[in-house]
Motif scaffolding. Structure first.
Motif, mmCIF file in Angstrom:
data_model
loop_
_atom_site.group_PDB
_atom_site.id
_atom_site.type_symbol
_atom_site.label_atom_id
_atom_site.label_comp_id
_atom_site.label_asym_id
_atom_site.label_seq_id
_atom_site.Cartn_x
_atom_site.Cartn_y
_atom_site.Cartn_z
ATOM 1 N N LYS A 176 2.604 6.113 -3.671
ATOM 2 C CA LYS A 176 1.758 6.409 -2.504
ATOM 3 C C LYS A 176 0.790 5.251 -2.237
ATOM 4 N N TYR A 177 0.229 4.692 -3.298
ATOM 5 C CA TYR A 177 -0.684 3.556 -3.142
ATOM 6 C C TYR A 177 0.042 2.353 -2.532
ATOM 7 N N ILE A 178 1.261 2.099 -2.997
ATOM 8 C CA ILE A 178 2.054 0.980 -2.467
ATOM 9 C C ILE A 178 2.355 1.200 -0.992
ATOM 10 N N LYS A 179 2.743 2.414 -0.625
ATOM 11 C CA LYS A 179 3.039 2.712 0.778
ATOM 12 C C LYS A 179 1.779 2.616 1.639
ATOM 13 N N LYS A 180 0.641 3.028 1.082
ATOM 14 C CA LYS A 180 -0.627 2.952 1.809
ATOM 15 C C LYS A 180 -1.022 1.494 2.063
ATOM 16 N N ALA A 181 -0.583 0.587 1.176
ATOM 17 C CA ALA A 181 -0.875 -0.843 1.331
ATOM 18 C C ALA A 181 0.062 -1.511 2.336
ATOM 19 N N ASN A 182 0.881 -0.717 3.025
ATOM 20 C CA ASN A 182 1.824 -1.207 4.052
ATOM 21 C C ASN A 182 2.836 -2.210 3.498
ATOM 22 N N ILE A 183 3.311 -1.966 2.292
ATOM 23 C CA ILE A 183 4.379 -2.795 1.725
ATOM 24 C C ILE A 183 5.702 -2.151 2.118
#
Length: 103
Positions: free
Chosen positions: A71-78
Motif C-alpha cells: 500500500k505504501y509503494i502504491k501510495k508513492a505512485n510507483i
C-alpha cells in the motif's frame, strides 16, 4: 693486429645492422574516457520476517505487514510493473545443540 681489429669491427657492425633489421614498427595508443549521468533507476530490496509458534498465525501476520508495504509503494505512485514480490518461506526454528524445534 690491424687485421684482427678490422675483422672484429666488421663483425660487430654486421651484428648491429642485423639487429636493426629485426625491429618491428610499433604504435602505442592509450586513452581515458569518463561519462557522468544522473541515475534513472534504483534497486531496493526489503525483507519481512515474522516469528511465532503457530504457522497459520505467523503467515497471517506476515501477510498484513506485506500488505502495508505494498500500500505504501502504491501510495508513492510507483508503477505496478516497477516492483515485485519474490517469495515466501516458512521454516521452523531448530536448536541443533538440543536437537529440537524451538517454540
Amino acid at each position: 693486429m690491424k687485421k684482427t681489429a678490422l675483422i672484429f669491427i666488421l663483425a660487430f657492425t654486421t651484428l648491429l645492422e642485423a639487429q636493426e633489421l629485426k625491429q618491428v614498427p610499433m604504435i602505442n595508443v592509450s586513452g581515458e574516457g569518463k561519462i557522468k549521468v544522473v541515475p534513472d533507476q534504483a534497486l531496493v530490496s526489503i525483507s519481512l520476517e515474522t516469528k511465532g509458534t503457530n504457522a497459520a498465525d505467523v503467515k497471517k501476520e506476515n501477510d498484513i505487514k506485506m500488505d502495508a508495504v505494498l500500500k505504501y509503494i502504491k501510495k508513492a505512485n510507483i508503477a505496478k510493473e516497477d516492483f515485485q514480490t519474490q517469495r515466501v518461506s516458512l521454516n521452523p526454528n531448530y536448536d541443533y545443540e538440543k536437537r529440537n524445534t524451538i517454540i
